[in-house]
Design a protein around this motif. Structure first.
Motif: not given
Length: 290
Positions: A21-44
């Motif tokens: 629930t409370d799902v959101s998708h967030r594109v992030v950038e790190t000092p080592w570049g982009a991760p494999s995909d957007a992060l999916t956050t939520g509550t279970l």
């Protein structure tokens, strides 16, 4: 005491978590570049979850080309307290048939072309990975998988191979002679980097095949792997649900292994000799000690 916030790194077939629930998708950038995909956050079950598809959605990224540093850094920057890795693997033992879940506790790393440390020239550090997984987290993962109805083996050695090709029969026989239990392409350098980021890490390796050692059976191939992975995916999702339910009413205390403070004695370069640009990058995963 802190609250649990699980970073889930999922392989193929584990792109969605039912009940989140409370799902959101967030594109992030790190000092080592982009991760494999957007992060999916939520509550279970009232527990915070951050999900990252290891190969990207649609399985775009092969194991040897995954930006492992960015993946771990992204989960650290997202505030995760612990990381659960879920991945497919081959079995190197007859008693670990396809469909078996192995909660591994040791690794032999045969990868060779992957950046395996956040630290570099300008700031050197040496963490111990004598015990590369968090014992408490691994026990919770095993208990959750059993509660989900999966056949589970607690403990085992994972041979991390470079890939993307599968093993030759000679290689498979060699790894069996070393006493390895399962073989896969993704848990290293994940486990190394998680330890450098002071994140407790545990791995659920889901057996899909017998690699190439079983001469009375066809050698592993993609169709065979995918067929078992589809069966495993539902159990893996249920395992995460059971895990969050198990800890939903428990406060989180630090890992008994001291993983969250592992960098206290690991950084060997004195402050006045550190490269400021590297230190700037490292603050994303090691800001507590820098």
């Amino acid at each position: 005491m802190t609250h649990w916030k699980f970073g889930i790194i999922g392989g193929s077939g584990l792109y969605d978590l039912p009940g989140l629930t409370d799902v959101s998708h967030r594109v992030v950038e790190t000092p080592w570049g982009a991760p494999s995909d957007a992060l999916t956050t939520g509550t279970l079950n009232g527990v915070d979850i951050v999900f990252l598809p290891r190969h990207g959605r649609g399985h775009r990224i092969p194991p040897h080309d995954i930006n492992y540093r960015a993946n771990i850094a992204a989960l650290k920057m997202a505030g995760c307290s612990d990381i659960i890795s879920i991945s497919a693997c081959g079995s190197l033992k007859a008693e670990l048939p396809p469909g078996r879940f192995v909660v591994v506790d040791q690794y032999i790393d045969r990868t060779r072309s992957r950046a395996n440390s956040f630290f570099d020239t300008g700031c050197a550090a040496h963490v111990s990975i004598a015990e590369p997984v968090c014992h408490r987290l691994a026990a919770l993962a095993a208990e959750a998988a059993e509660a989900a109805g999966a056949p589970v083996t607690r403990g085992g050695t994972y041979l991390a191979m470079e890939g993307p090709q599968f093993s030759s029969r000679a290689e498979s026989a060699l790894y069996r002679s070393w006493g390895c239990d399962v073989i896969g392409m993704t848990n290293m350098p994940e486990a190394r980097l998680a330890r450098e980021a002071e994140l407790p890490y545990a791995s659920i390796a889901m057996v899909t095949d017998y690699d190439s050692w079983k001469v009375d059976e066809a050698a592993v191939d993609v169709p065979a792997v995918l067929a078992v992975m589809r069966q495993n995916a539902d159990l893996a999702q249920l395992t995460i649900a059971r895990l969050t339910d198990m800890v939903s009413d428990r406060d989180r205390t630090p890992s008994p292994q001291g993983i969250e403070t592992g960098l206290d004695t690991a950084i060997i370069t004195p402050p006045d000799a550190r490269d400021p640009e590297l230190v700037r990058k490292l603050k994303a995963i090691a800001g507590r000690v820098l």
